[in-house]
Motif scaffolding. Sequence first.
Motif, PDB file in Angstrom:
ATOM      1  N   GLU A 235      16.257  -4.697  61.551  1.00 21.28           N
ATOM      2  CA  GLU A 235      15.006  -4.891  60.807  1.00 21.28           C
ATOM      3  C   GLU A 235      13.808  -5.038  61.736  1.00 21.28           C
ATOM      4  O   GLU A 235      12.685  -4.659  61.413  1.00 21.28           O
ATOM      5  N   ASN A 236      14.065  -5.615  62.906  1.00 24.60           N
ATOM      6  CA  ASN A 236      12.978  -5.925  63.834  1.00 24.60           C
ATOM      7  C   ASN A 236      12.288  -4.674  64.384  1.00 24.60           C
ATOM      8  O   ASN A 236      11.129  -4.720  64.797  1.00 24.60           O
ATOM      9  N   VAL A 237      13.014  -3.547  64.361  1.00 24.94           N
ATOM     10  CA  VAL A 237      12.468  -2.326  64.973  1.00 24.94           C
ATOM     11  C   VAL A 237      11.088  -1.998  64.401  1.00 24.94           C
ATOM     12  O   VAL A 237      10.153  -1.679  65.131  1.00 24.94           O
ATOM     13  N   TYR A 241       4.639  -6.948  62.289  1.00 23.33           N
ATOM     14  CA  TYR A 241       3.962  -8.185  61.884  1.00 23.33           C
ATOM     15  C   TYR A 241       4.153  -9.253  62.967  1.00 23.33           C
ATOM     16  O   TYR A 241       3.315 -10.124  63.145  1.00 23.33           O
ATOM     17  N   HIS A 242       5.288  -9.172  63.705  1.00 24.48           N
ATOM     18  CA  HIS A 242       5.615 -10.251  64.637  1.00 24.48           C
ATOM     19  C   HIS A 242       5.053 -10.100  66.058  1.00 24.48           C
ATOM     20  O   HIS A 242       4.846 -11.116  66.727  1.00 24.48           O
ATOM     21  N   PRO A 243       4.785  -8.889  66.587  1.00 27.49           N
ATOM     22  CA  PRO A 243       4.426  -8.809  68.011  1.00 27.49           C
ATOM     23  C   PRO A 243       3.235  -9.662  68.441  1.00 27.49           C
ATOM     24  O   PRO A 243       3.306 -10.306  69.499  1.00 27.49           O
ATOM     25  N   THR A 246       5.056 -13.384  68.330  1.00 25.51           N
ATOM     26  CA  THR A 246       6.234 -13.585  69.182  1.00 25.51           C
ATOM     27  C   THR A 246       5.974 -13.141  70.619  1.00 25.51           C
ATOM     28  O   THR A 246       6.463 -13.757  71.564  1.00 25.51           O
ATOM     29  N   HIS A 247       5.217 -12.054  70.762  1.00 27.35           N
ATOM     30  CA  HIS A 247       4.995 -11.492  72.098  1.00 27.35           C
ATOM     31  C   HIS A 247       3.552 -11.706  72.571  1.00 27.35           C
ATOM     32  O   HIS A 247       3.032 -10.906  73.357  1.00 27.35           O
ATOM     33  N   ALA A 248       2.925 -12.762  72.097  1.00 27.81           N
ATOM     34  CA  ALA A 248       1.512 -12.986  72.437  1.00 27.81           C
ATOM     35  C   ALA A 248       1.312 -13.073  73.947  1.00 27.81           C
ATOM     36  O   ALA A 248       0.393 -12.467  74.503  1.00 27.81           O
ATOM     37  N   ASP A 357      11.985 -12.880  74.039  1.00 25.79           N
ATOM     38  CA  ASP A 357      11.216 -13.398  72.894  1.00 25.79           C
ATOM     39  C   ASP A 357      11.918 -13.046  71.584  1.00 25.79           C
ATOM     40  O   ASP A 357      12.073 -13.877  70.688  1.00 25.79           O
ATOM     41  N   ASP A 358      12.322 -11.775  71.477  1.00 25.35           N
ATOM     42  CA  ASP A 358      12.979 -11.332  70.242  1.00 25.35           C
ATOM     43  C   ASP A 358      14.325 -12.029  70.059  1.00 25.35           C
ATOM     44  O   ASP A 358      14.638 -12.527  68.978  1.00 25.35           O
ATOM     45  N   ALA A 359      15.128 -12.045  71.132  1.00 27.86           N
ATOM     46  CA  ALA A 359      16.475 -12.608  71.020  1.00 27.86           C
ATOM     47  C   ALA A 359      16.414 -14.083  70.615  1.00 27.86           C
ATOM     48  O   ALA A 359      17.178 -14.541  69.757  1.00 27.86           O
TER      49      ALA A 359
HETATM   50 FE   LIG Z   1       9.700  -8.007  69.232  1.00 23.42          FE
END
Ligand SMILES: [Fe+2]
Length: 417
Positions: A235-237, A241-243, A246-248, A357-359
Motif C-alpha cells: 500500500e505504501n508504494v 500522503y506520508h512522505p 515520515t520523510h521530512a 523511516d518506512d520500516a
Molecule cells: Fe515512505
Amino acid sequence: MPLPCSIELDSPGLGWSTLAPCRTLERMYVSEVGDSGSSAYERLIGADRVSGRLYTDPAVFERELERIHHRGWMFVGHESEVAAPGEFVTRRLGRQPVLLTRDDTGAVRLWSNRCPHRGATVCALDRGQTRFFRCPYHAWTFDNAGALVALPGEEGFGPTFDRATHGLAPVPRMDTYRGFVFGSWSHEGQTLAEHLGSARDLIDRVCDVSPVGEISLRAGWLRHRIGANWKMAAENVCDFYHPPITHASSGLMGGVPPDYFSDAYGGVTRDLGGGHGEVDYRQTQGGPRTGLGPHGFIFPNLFIEASSIFVIHPVNVAEMTHLQTPITWVGLPEKMQRPQSRRFATAFGAAGVIEPDDAATWERMQLGLQAGEPEWVVLERGVQFDHTREGRPLDEIVMRGFWRHYRSLMTDEAAAK
Ligand SMILES: [Fe+2]
Ligand code: FES
C-alpha cells in the motif's frame, strides 16, 4: 452460523458508531475468517475502509498465500541476474524457496529449491554460478537444467529407480516480460499478459529509459526483515500522503521542496486495475524528479521505484522481507546513471535515510493494529475520484484499487468471472 452483526455489516453506509456495538460478536466471526467463506471478506473490505484484522489474523495470511501468492503471478527476478550459463539466484515465490537458473543451453529456468529426495534446499546461496547443485543431506546432485545426474549408492534403490523422474521440480508456470521473470505455482489461470494488463506500461517505461531498452539488476539486493504485514509495503508504494511527514528530515537533506509532495504540485495517482497502480509526475513541468523511471506497483509484490526495484516477500502475518536493488540502464551515459545509483545508496542503502523511516512506521502500524479497536483502517482520501481511476497525488485511489482486487481474489468473485 450467521451472527446478528453480519446483517448490519452488509448494510451500506453504516457509520462507525453503528458498527461499534457489534464489535465483540464481529471479532468472534472474524477470528474464523481465514478459512470461512467469501462473505467474511466482503464484510471486511469496504469501499473506503478495511478491517485491521486483515493485517493481523494468521488465518487471513494463510488464505492470502493460497489465493494470491500461489495461484497468481509473482515477480521473481530479472534475466540479467542470470546472464551467463550456470548463473543462479535464490528467491521465494510466496513462502516457498525457488531457484532461478540459466542452464548450459542458455535457457532461463525456475525450480522449486527443494530436493526431490527428502526436501532439503539444494542451494543455500543468494547467487552464484555453477554447473551442479549438490544436496547437503545425501548428495543427490542436479545439473543446472534440473536433471538428477548423480547420487551415492544408486544401486541400493533397485532396478526400477529412474533418475529421469527424480529431477528438480519446475515451478508450474514461468513467463517473462522484457526481462522481468514471473512465476506461478498454479498450472492454470490468467496468462502473465492478462495479469499485467495496463501495468505492462510501467515495465516498458522503466526499460525505455535505456537507449537500447534494457535494464540490468546485477548490483545485488539489500534485504530488510521488517516486523509488519506485507500489505503495508504494498500500500505504501502509492501513498504520497506520508512522505512530507515520515520523510521530512530526508526531504530537507535532499533539497526536496516542501510542496513537492502535495496536491498543488501537480501529477496524478492512477489505479491501473488488477491491484496495480502508479503515481505519475510526467505532466509536471520544471520540478524535481526523484528518478528516471516510473513510480508504480505491480500486484502483489513488485515496486518499480524510479531508479530501483523493490520486492516484497511475505514471511508470516506480522513479518516480511523487503528486497531492494538499484537499476542499471544498459547504454545510459555515466553522467545520467551515476546520480541514480547514488540516490539509491543514500535513500535505501544500509544507512539509507528513507527505508528505515518506512520500516519503523510499518512496525508501529502492526503494533497499533494489534489493539483491535478501532476496527477500521480508513482509506477515504479522494474517494470522489474513484469513478475516473485517477486522482490527486496524495489520494488513496491506488490503495482502494488494491483492496478491490484483493477482495476479488480472497472471495470467489474472480473465479466467477
Ligand atoms: Fe515512505
Ligand atoms: S534430502 Fe537431498 S539427497 Fe537426501
